[in-house]
Design a protein around this motif. Structure first.
Motif, short mmCIF file in Angstrom:
data_model
loop_
_atom_site.label_atom_id
_atom_site.label_comp_id
_atom_site.label_asym_id
_atom_site.label_seq_id
_atom_site.Cartn_x
_atom_site.Cartn_y
_atom_site.Cartn_z
N PRO A 170 0.81 -1.23 0.00
CA PRO A 170 0.00 0.00 0.00
C PRO A 170 0.84 1.27 0.00
O PRO A 170 1.83 1.39 0.72
CB PRO A 170 -0.80 -0.12 1.30
CG PRO A 170 0.07 -0.96 2.19
CD PRO A 170 0.73 -1.95 1.28
N THR A 223 -1.98 0.45 -4.81
CA THR A 223 -1.57 -0.88 -4.36
C THR A 223 -1.05 -1.69 -5.55
O THR A 223 -1.41 -1.43 -6.70
CB THR A 223 -2.72 -1.67 -3.72
OG1 THR A 223 -3.68 -2.04 -4.73
CG2 THR A 223 -3.42 -0.87 -2.64
N VAL A 276 -4.69 -5.86 1.77
CA VAL A 276 -4.21 -4.67 2.48
C VAL A 276 -5.12 -4.36 3.66
O VAL A 276 -6.34 -4.37 3.53
CB VAL A 276 -4.16 -3.47 1.52
CG1 VAL A 276 -3.99 -2.17 2.30
CG2 VAL A 276 -3.00 -3.64 0.53
#
Length: 486
Positions: free
Chosen positions: A30, A43, A315
């Motif tokens: 990220p 990302t 993430v």
């Protein structure tokens, strides 16, 4: 490390557990950037089996990464997907069609600069006029390439208050170079961090770096401990921070601090300790609306389906705090935390894209008019901002929005959809089994490119609730564009 067995975790209570941010795609590495009142998150993208072109590799445990994705939020609870902003195709000089690893995007003088590793072939840079792209390669060659090794991954770029820009990168050593104001050329030597004393020295100096692969007991007095990869370089209240993934594997999130942008650096501890529930990690940190957030990666989304290991990451994020001296107190593992606090309520009386959600596991998303085959040669050039849609809808799936403020009460709901089949959308409050406030029947629109509005009257929707669009009676293909209340 995850056990090598076929296993599914039960679905957690989403009101109690800090789950991964995105579910329509597997994500990693990220990279946050704040633009105005919006937090954008770039990302990397771990391909799902259906997006891997080689039939022999579809169930491989390795990395299959072809493009980079963009997401945004204004409330830290509901995120809007913007799809792929660019891919390896943008770098015509690349040597491979796999390996779209960790990037960082920064803004300077109204331009957005995306720094990307082409592992074993240096670090490149793309430029755009918007965080959405389109991104173009201004150089046609690497910005930095140390041909004597393969340490060239995970670039992190920061522009200091005096205008000087720096780029850090590397695995298992960490390097730094100054960038010129144009952000696409460098100045001076490449420096490397010696973890024994925390000092950065030009790589051309004798003994500039030493081997990191030493027994842990000998690291006790080292200035910078446990560096592995994924540096994230930033500044806060006059202090410089170098966060990074530590050890391997599992990888934790650690950090060092300095009073100067190029050190000397001193290890300050873990932000998140190693855990056997994870393997790799990669930090991204930013301040947003008076708070500070750390983003990292895990396998928690994949573990809802299987514990047989694949590089299919997700993430997650958490709020962090700082002590008076600038150090960061440790935070628990993502799943041991409560969901992040929502910063403001969502307004349902303006257009809300279907790809805006707090949770939507099982659903997929795509840019309109752009089929994604997973093959580099078939990928479009970076397209810039494009409308998206949600598809691959199955019975029992749903879209969850957190903290929707219906005010005095909603009267009508409409959703824009295309369909060659049909679907029933049951609108509920607070859970997928909560009170029903309306039901919409989506029917055939003529083609998947033809979108029509489907509406229903609403009863019982007032004040603030979580809002669920629950799907049933699915028959054939249905695509969702956006929805709105009146």
């Amino acid at each position: 490390m995850a056990q090598q067995q076929d296993h599914k975790d039960p679905m957690p209570d989403l009101n109690k557990v800090n789950m991964p941010l995105f579910q329509t795609k597997y994500t990693a590495d990220p990279s946050p950037i704040v633009v105005g009142d919006t937090l954008f998150l770039f990302t990397s993208h771990d391909a799902s089996p259906e997006d891997i072109p080689d039939e022999n590799e579809k169930n491989s445990a390795g990395f299959f990464m072809y493009d980079w994705l963009l997401w945004s939020t204004t409330d830290m609870a509901n995120w809007t997907e913007h799809g792929a902003v660019c891919s390896l195709k943008e770098f015509e000089w690349r040597s491979r069609d796999n390996g779209a690893w960790a990037i960082q995007t920064v803004e300077r003088n109204g331009k957005y600069y995306l720094y990307a590793p082409l592992h074993g072939h240096g670090i490149g840079v793309l430029v755009a006029d918007s965080p959405y792209g389109p991104f173009k390669d201004p150089l046609g060659k690497p910005l930095v390439w140390q041909k004597e090794h393969w340490d060239d991954i995970d670039p992190s770029v920061f522009v200091d208050d005096d205008g000087q820009a720096y780029m850090y990168w590397g695995n298992p050593h960490v390097y730094c170079i100054k960038l010129n104001e144009d952000m696409i050329s460098t100045s001076g030597d490449i420096f490397v961090l010696n973890p024994a004393d925390g000092v950065m020295r030009p790589v051309k100096e004798e003994g500039a770096k030493i081997n990191l692969r030493i027994p842990g007991s000998q690291k006790a007095n080292w200035k910078v401990k446990n560096y592995q990869e994924g540096p994230w370089f930033y500044k806060r209240n006059g202090k410089y921070y170098l966060a990074y993934a530590t050890t391997c594997c599992p990888e934790a999130l650690g950090y060092a601090m300095s009073d100067k942008p190029m050190g000397p650096w001193e290890w300050k501890g873990y932000i998140m300790r190693p855990t056997e529930r994870d393997r790799g990690n990669h930090p991204g940190i930013c301040d947003y609306k008076g708070r500070s957030y750390i983003f990292g990666q895990d396998y928690d989304l994949m573990h809802l389906d299987s514990y047989i290991h694949h590089e299919r990451r997700s993430v997650s994020a958490s709020e962090i705090n700082y002590l008076v001296d600038g150090t960061i107190p440790e935070i628990p593992y993502w799943l041991d935390e409560k969901p992040m606090q929502q910063l403001h309520w969502l307004n349902p009386y303006q257009r809300v894209e279907a790809e805006t959600m707090a949770w939507g596991k099982g659903l997929k998303s795509a840019k309109m008019g752009i089929p994604n085959t997973g093959v580099i040669k078939d990928m479009p050039a970076s397209t810039g901002k494009r409308n998206m849609y949600i598809y691959d809808i199955d019975n029992g799936e749903y879209i969850r929005l957190r903290g929707v403020d219906f005010g005095a009460g909603a009267k009508q709901f409409s959703i824009a959809a295309s369909a060659t089949g049909s679907c029933t959308v049951t609108l509920r409050l607070d859970s997928e089994n909560g009170p029903v406030i309306g039901t919409v029947k989506i029917g055939v629109t003529g083609s998947l490119d033809t979108y029509k509005s489907f509406a229903t009257k609403i009863k019982g929707a007032n004040s603030v609730h979580d809002f669920y669009l629950c799907f049933g009676d699915v028959n054939g293909e249905v695509h969702l564009d956006y929805w709105i209340f009146k």
